[in-house]
Design a protein around this motif. Structure first.
Motif, short mmCIF file in Angstrom:
data_model
loop_
_atom_site.label_atom_id
_atom_site.label_comp_id
_atom_site.label_asym_id
_atom_site.label_seq_id
_atom_site.Cartn_x
_atom_site.Cartn_y
_atom_site.Cartn_z
N ALA A 43 1.69 21.12 20.74
CA ALA A 43 2.36 22.22 21.43
C ALA A 43 2.32 22.02 22.94
CB ALA A 43 1.74 23.54 21.04
N GLN A 44 1.19 21.51 23.46
CA GLN A 44 1.10 21.24 24.90
C GLN A 44 2.09 20.15 25.31
OE1 GLN A 44 -3.27 20.57 25.15
NE2 GLN A 44 -3.20 22.08 26.82
N GLY A 84 13.64 21.12 32.44
CA GLY A 84 14.01 22.08 33.47
C GLY A 84 13.72 23.52 33.13
N LEU A 85 13.08 23.79 31.99
CA LEU A 85 12.78 25.16 31.60
C LEU A 85 11.47 25.62 32.23
CD1 LEU A 85 14.80 24.15 29.32
CD2 LEU A 85 13.73 25.88 27.88
N SER A 86 11.43 26.88 32.58
CA SER A 86 10.21 27.47 33.13
C SER A 86 10.04 28.86 32.56
CB SER A 86 10.28 27.52 34.66
OG SER A 86 11.42 28.27 35.08
N ALA A 87 8.94 29.52 32.91
CA ALA A 87 8.62 30.83 32.37
C ALA A 87 9.78 31.80 32.59
CB ALA A 87 7.35 31.37 33.02
N ASP A 121 4.21 13.14 27.71
CA ASP A 121 2.81 12.93 28.09
C ASP A 121 2.55 13.35 29.53
OD1 ASP A 121 1.93 11.91 25.64
OD2 ASP A 121 2.79 9.94 26.09
N ALA A 122 3.54 13.99 30.15
CA ALA A 122 3.34 14.51 31.50
C ALA A 122 2.34 15.66 31.46
CB ALA A 122 4.67 14.97 32.08
N ASP A 123 1.74 15.93 32.60
CA ASP A 123 0.79 17.03 32.67
C ASP A 123 1.52 18.35 32.42
OD1 ASP A 123 -1.33 15.36 33.21
OD2 ASP A 123 -1.13 15.56 35.39
N PHE A 124 0.96 19.15 31.50
CA PHE A 124 1.54 20.47 31.24
C PHE A 124 0.97 21.47 32.24
CE2 PHE A 124 0.69 24.53 28.86
CZ PHE A 124 1.95 25.07 29.10
N LYS A 125 1.85 22.15 32.93
CA LYS A 125 1.45 23.14 33.92
C LYS A 125 1.59 24.53 33.30
CE LYS A 125 3.04 20.09 37.62
NZ LYS A 125 4.01 19.92 38.75
#
Length: 522
Positions: free
Chosen positions: A47-48, A58-61, A145-149
């Motif tokens: 999920a992460q 490009g999606l954000s909260a 595999d990028a850092d999930f923020k």
């Protein structure tokens, strides 16, 4: 092992719950489908990575993700990824196609649409403004595999948007918070006595709220397992519970009736299920059903997308629930039955059930991009559900009808549901819909009209059907108008669109009891 302290608001955020059990029960299976098993640790890690993939798109909260997918563990993982990233996931009914699909996607205003190869061609036939990603066998296309923020997410934030079925008008997008899901899931788990080692079996489609609130999320909030099949099969249902060693099941509508009507087998009670939620389960067969299939308890519930837990009927083996009663209201809400003037109705009279929260974020967060509908639903300090109930002197509640479907006839409020039940009992009738058409005598009154689909090959007349209703129900149930039709207008979720029947009104094929000199026996 300790459970999260759900009195703490931060522990009522879906992503936080997944993270908790990934640490506390890393090797416990969370999702199972056939031979595929996904532990809590694997689910959280995946999920992460999916959340990072959504951010890379490009999606954000606060953005919206439409999921037009077959039911599978990958669907669940994508929804949880959206929960982690604060993205609002929107399941799109896979029965939708053409104009209905196009309008749902347009109204959802998504930043991304995810589908699979099974439904790729349907999307190609409609206009989709947002980018589309087509998944293969799994969701590898979106893994990153990028850092999930991780953004900051509160328990009252919107987690998902579920579209209503649109039976009385245009569909509305119900914005459901993390807390709305968690409170309902905790209630389902409490009723079923879910404990470590239990397995919930879900075979409902994942565009349906019930699949999440009775299967997936109850497993999540208890750190137990949800076994999944993409569809319900009456012939293999019990075999699949044995395959998964499922202890809890949920059935909706006619599903349990198909199980009941199947030829009895010597192995019927040879299954691991001990607790079920079956809605609505006819009282006449509840105990025989439990005995035949070896189930300890069959619980009932009543709610809607806007408030998924409104009432529940807990089968403790002791409480003598009256037939057809809905149960008791949830502890965190106040309910009242009001008339059109928002005044309490008398005992035994139908009134709209209205709800007021005792604590925050119990009700839905409003209708997406529809402030007018939200304002109409919330007034006088209450949420008006649109459902009509009545209450007896002992305080038990009973469903009457949808408010828009109740017929005001000669000073009486007549339930279309009740008339339909009697009409369907005629052996020559396959299905019916009852609704009101304007009365020529009084604008505020309606005449009863019934649209009926005859059983193929059956010879039944309108007068015969009217007499059947007259013989088996109060005389005022007899429709003024009857019309035999080949089919009823349905939503893609197979619910009758009575608004379209009302708009259609009388036709040249409509039988008129008054014109036919049909005499009602009182």
């Amino acid at each position: 092992m300790a459970m999260p302290d759900y009195s703490v608001n931060d522990n009522r955020v879906l992503g936080n719950i997944l993270a908790y059990f990934a640490q506390q029960r890393p090797s416990t299976d969370f999702l199972v489908a056939d031979d595929r098993r996904i532990t809590y640790a694997e689910a959280y890690t995946t999920a992460q990575r999916l959340a990072a993939g959504l951010q890379a798109q490009g999606l954000s909260a606060g953005d919206r993700l439409c999921l037009y997918l077959s039911s599978s563990p990958d669907f669940v993982l994508l929804a949880l990824a959206a929960n982690l990233a604060g993205i609002h996931w929107i399941p799109v009914n896979t029965d939708y196609r053409g104009q209905w699909l196009a309008e749902t996607l347009k109204d959802s205003a998504p930043s991304l649409v995810v589908t699979d190869t099974a439904f790729q061609s349907r999307l190609a036939e409609v206009s989709v403004a947002a980018p589309v990603i087509v998944l293969g066998a799994t969701c590898e296309e979106l893994l990153s595999d990028a850092d999930f923020k991780a953004p900051s997410i509160a328990y009252g934030d919107t987690a998902s948007i579920m579209w209503t079925s649109g039976t009385t008008g245009k569909s509305k997008g119900v914005m459901q918070s993390h807390n709305a899901w968690v409170r309902s899931a905790l209630s389902a788990a409490e009723m079923g006595g879910v404990d470590r080692g239990d397995v919930a079996y879900n075979c409902l489609p994942l565009y349906n709220s019930a699949a999440w609130v009775t299967g997936i999320y109850p497993a999540l909030v208890t750190g137990t397992t949800c076994a999944m099949d993409p569809a319900f099969s009456a012939t293999t249902f019990w075999e699949r519970t044995r395959f998964y060693q499922a202890t809890h099941v949920f059935t909706l509508g006619a599903m349990h009736m198909f199980l009941w009507n199947a030829p009895p087998q010597a192995s019927d009670a040879d299954n691991p299920v001990r607790s079920a939620q079956m809605v609505p389960m006819p009282d006449a067969i509840r105990e025989p059903f439990k005995q035949r299939f070896g189930i300890n308890a069959i619980h009932q519930g009543f709610g809607q997308s806007e408030i998924m837990l409104l009432m529940r009927r807990y089968d403790d083996g002791v409480t003598p629930w009256p037939p057809n009663s809905l149960g008791t209201p949830a502890d965190d809400i106040e309910v009242a039955l009001f008339n059109d003037s928002d005044e309490p109705v008398a005992v035994g009279e139908p009134g709209e059930i209205c709800v007021r929260e005792k604590s925050p974020h119990v009700l839905f967060n409003g209708y997406f991009n529809n402030p007018q509908a939200t304002e109409q639903a919330f007034h006088g300090g209450w949420y008006h559900t649109g459902d009509l109930l009545k209450q007896d002197e002992a305080g038990h509640f009973y469903f009457v009808d949808r408010k828009k479907d109740l017929i005001r006839y000669k000073g009486r409020s007549v339930s279309s549901v009740a008339i339909e039940s009697v009409a369907r009992s005629h052996p020559g009738i396959s299905d019916v819909a009852v609704y009101g058409v304007a009365s020529a005598e009084l604008e505020s009154e309606h005449e009863i009209m019934l649209a009926a689909i005859p059983v193929p090959g059956a010879e039944v007349s309108e007068a015969e059907l009217a007499r059947h209703i007259n013989d088996n129900a109060p005389y005022f149930f007899v429709p003024r108008y009857i019309e035999f039709v080949e089919q009823l207008p349905m939503t893609p979720t197979q619910k009758v669109q009575k608004n379209k029947l009302r708009e259609r009104g009388l036709t040249e094929h409509t039988w008129d009891a008054k014109a036919a000199d049909f005499e009602v026996q009182r």
